[in-house]
Write a protein that holds these residues in place. Structure first.
Motif, mmCIF file in Angstrom:
data_model
loop_
_atom_site.group_PDB
_atom_site.id
_atom_site.type_symbol
_atom_site.label_atom_id
_atom_site.label_comp_id
_atom_site.label_asym_id
_atom_site.label_seq_id
_atom_site.Cartn_x
_atom_site.Cartn_y
_atom_site.Cartn_z
ATOM 1 N N ARG A 258 0.829 -1.202 0.000
ATOM 2 C CA ARG A 258 0.000 0.000 0.000
ATOM 3 C C ARG A 258 0.869 1.260 0.000
ATOM 4 O O ARG A 258 0.567 2.234 -0.699
ATOM 5 N N ILE A 259 1.954 1.247 0.744
ATOM 6 C CA ILE A 259 2.877 2.395 0.746
ATOM 7 C C ILE A 259 3.386 2.654 -0.672
ATOM 8 O O ILE A 259 3.424 3.789 -1.138
ATOM 9 N N ARG A 260 3.752 1.594 -1.358
ATOM 10 C CA ARG A 260 4.251 1.743 -2.728
ATOM 11 C C ARG A 260 3.152 2.222 -3.674
ATOM 12 O O ARG A 260 3.369 3.081 -4.522
ATOM 13 N N ALA A 261 1.962 1.650 -3.542
ATOM 14 C CA ALA A 261 0.856 2.001 -4.441
ATOM 15 C C ALA A 261 0.429 3.459 -4.290
ATOM 16 O O ALA A 261 0.066 4.116 -5.270
ATOM 17 N N TYR A 262 0.494 3.971 -3.049
ATOM 18 C CA TYR A 262 0.013 5.324 -2.793
ATOM 19 C C TYR A 262 1.130 6.303 -2.462
ATOM 20 O O TYR A 262 0.877 7.425 -2.034
ATOM 21 N N LYS A 263 2.365 5.865 -2.646
ATOM 22 C CA LYS A 263 3.540 6.711 -2.398
ATOM 23 C C LYS A 263 3.528 7.298 -0.984
ATOM 24 O O LYS A 263 3.791 8.471 -0.773
#
Length: 154
Positions: free
Chosen positions: A115-120
Motif C-alpha cells: 500500500r505504501i508503494r501504491a500510494y507513495k
C-alpha cells in the motif's frame, strides 16, 4: 517468544533493513526498534481500553505529527499482531471499545509495504487530505483502510 522474532518484524526488517523515509512518516532502522509498552500514550490505551491490556508494542517509526508507528504481538483485532499508528490522547466519548487515535495500517509487512508503494506513502496519516492527494483513487484507498479498521468513521 522474543518480540523481535515476530514474523511481521522479521519481514519488515527484510523490506527496510536501513529504515525508510516517506512523506509524513519514517520507518526507523531495525537497530532503533524498541519496546514501547511503557510510553504514556500506550499506558493510557491499556488503562482505558481493557482489550489492549496484555498487548506488547515495538516502536518501529513515527509520523511528522508525533504519532508512533508500532508493531503489536497480538491485539484486539489481530491475534498474530499488526502494524498500527498510535496518536496522542484518547477522547473517551469517541467509543467505548476503540479510540479514533489508533489506526491499523497492516496485518503483515507485505500488505503495508504494497500500500505504501501504491500510494507513495500512507495518506491515512492526514485523513483530511486523502481526497486532494489521491483524487479518483481516494475511494479505493478508504475501502482498504476501512477493511483494516471497521470502526473508523471517515
Amino acid at each position: 517468544m522474543n518480540l523481535k522474532d515476530l514474523k511481521i518484524l522479521v519481514d519488515l526488517k527484510k523490506l527496510y533493513p536501513k529504515g525508510a523515509e516517506f512523506r509524513q512518516f519514517q520507518i526507523y532502522p531495525p537497530k532503533r526498534w524498541k519496546s514501547y509498552t511503557s510510553n504514556g500514550q500506550i499506558l493510557e490505551l491499556k488503562d482505558y481500553f481493557k482489550a489492549w491490556e496484555k498487548t506488547e508494542f515495538i516502536l518501529i517509526g513515527g509520523t511528522d505529527y508525533g504519532d508512533a508507528i508500532v508493531v503489536t504481538d497480538s491485539d484486539p483485532l489481530t491475534e498474530t499482531g499488526a502494524i498500527y499508528m498510535v496518536g496522542e490522547g484518547f477522547d473517551m466519548d469517541e467509543t467505548e471499545d476503540w479510540p479514533e487515535s489508533v489506526l491499523r495500517l497492516g496485518i503483515d509487512a507485505a500488505q503495508w509495504h504494497d500500500r505504501i508503494r501504491a500510494y507513495k506513502g500512507e495518506p491515512a496519516i492526514t485523513p483530511g487530505s486523502i481526497d486532494e492527494e489521491l483524487g479518483d483513487r481516494a475511494a479505493t484507498y478508504r475501502e482498504q483502510i476501512k477493511e483494516l479498521n471497521p470502526a473508523i468513521t471517515w
